[in-house]
Design a protein around this motif. Structure first.
Motif, PDB file in Angstrom:
ATOM      1  N   MET A   1       0.843  -1.172   0.000  1.00 41.76           N
ATOM      2  CA  MET A   1       0.000   0.000   0.000  1.00 41.76           C
ATOM      3  C   MET A   1       0.894   1.243   0.000  1.00 41.76           C
ATOM      4  N   LEU A   2       0.592   2.143  -0.909  1.00 37.37           N
ATOM      5  CA  LEU A   2       1.397   3.356  -1.054  1.00 37.37           C
ATOM      6  C   LEU A   2       0.666   4.607  -0.606  1.00 37.37           C
ATOM      7  N   VAL A   3      -0.659   4.488  -0.426  1.00 34.60           N
ATOM      8  CA  VAL A   3      -1.492   5.644  -0.111  1.00 34.60           C
ATOM      9  C   VAL A   3      -2.411   5.308   1.059  1.00 34.60           C
ATOM     10  N   SER A   4      -2.460   6.203   2.057  1.00 38.29           N
ATOM     11  CA  SER A   4      -3.459   6.058   3.117  1.00 38.29           C
ATOM     12  C   SER A   4      -4.535   7.107   2.861  1.00 38.29           C
ATOM     13  N   HIS A   5      -5.712   6.881   3.427  1.00 37.96           N
ATOM     14  CA  HIS A   5      -6.804   7.813   3.173  1.00 37.96           C
ATOM     15  C   HIS A   5      -7.774   7.874   4.334  1.00 37.96           C
ATOM     16  N   ALA A   6      -8.489   8.978   4.397  1.00 35.05           N
ATOM     17  CA  ALA A   6      -9.558   9.175   5.370  1.00 35.05           C
ATOM     18  C   ALA A   6     -10.543  10.170   4.771  1.00 35.05           C
ATOM     19  N   LEU A   7     -11.818   9.938   5.004  1.00 34.97           N
ATOM     20  CA  LEU A   7     -12.856  10.847   4.526  1.00 34.97           C
ATOM     21  C   LEU A   7     -13.404  11.600   5.725  1.00 34.97           C
ATOM     22  N   LYS A   8     -13.378  12.928   5.652  1.00 37.21           N
ATOM     23  CA  LYS A   8     -13.868  13.739   6.758  1.00 37.21           C
ATOM     24  C   LYS A   8     -14.579  14.961   6.194  1.00 37.21           C
ATOM     25  N   ASP A   9     -15.820  15.124   6.568  1.00 36.60           N
ATOM     26  CA  ASP A   9     -16.617  16.283   6.150  1.00 36.60           C
ATOM     27  C   ASP A   9     -16.624  16.465   4.636  1.00 36.60           C
ATOM     28  N   GLY A  10     -16.733  15.378   3.897  1.00 32.72           N
ATOM     29  CA  GLY A  10     -16.798  15.448   2.444  1.00 32.72           C
ATOM     30  C   GLY A  10     -15.469  15.658   1.752  1.00 32.72           C
ATOM     31  N   VAL A  11     -14.384  15.720   2.533  1.00 28.14           N
ATOM     32  CA  VAL A  11     -13.037  15.895   1.959  1.00 28.14           C
ATOM     33  C   VAL A  11     -12.279  14.578   2.099  1.00 28.14           C
ATOM     34  N   LEU A  12     -11.780  14.082   0.990  1.00 28.58           N
ATOM     35  CA  LEU A  12     -10.980  12.859   0.997  1.00 28.58           C
ATOM     36  C   LEU A  12      -9.522  13.241   1.173  1.00 28.58           C
ATOM     37  N   HIS A  13      -8.947  12.856   2.309  1.00 26.11           N
ATOM     38  CA  HIS A  13      -7.550  13.145   2.627  1.00 26.11           C
ATOM     39  C   HIS A  13      -6.707  11.944   2.208  1.00 26.11           C
ATOM     40  N   LEU A  14      -5.802  12.164   1.284  1.00 24.23           N
ATOM     41  CA  LEU A  14      -4.897  11.117   0.816  1.00 24.23           C
ATOM     42  C   LEU A  14      -3.480  11.473   1.236  1.00 24.23           C
TER      43      LEU A  14
END
Length: 97
Positions: A1-14
């Protein structure tokens, strides 16, 4: 895996977990595309792992930008440490003064 992610308040943080090179650029770009396609957020924020990204990291950003533009999604890039990510359902890290 090269990318982590989280979705918060409609914004996808990569977050790129490490600096990309020629052998990892395509895989990272595909991961980014798959994550964005799955969530279809209103906005994407991509965080580089270092203050001076490699050409391969910029290449993955360019590919992500083209994909986001075609979907009408705003893409923003930032330097390291600007996006605190955490696992879904976990408590935020304690802040000390």
């Amino acid at each position: 895996m090269l990318v982590s992610h989280a979705l918060k308040d409609g914004v996808l943080h990569l977050r790129l977990l490490r600096e990309l090179d020629v052998t990892s650029r395509a895989a990272a770009a595909l991961e980014i595309e798959a994550i964005v396609s799955a969530y279809r957020p209103g906005r994407v924020l991509l965080e580089f792992p270092t203050p001076c990204p490699s050409p391969a990291s910029f290449s993955a950003l360019a590919r992500a930008r083209r994909m986001c533009a075609s979907l009408g999604i705003t893409l923003t890039a930032s330097g390291p440490g600007s996006v605190p990510l955490q696992a879904p359902g976990s408590a935020p890290p304690a802040r000390t003064a």
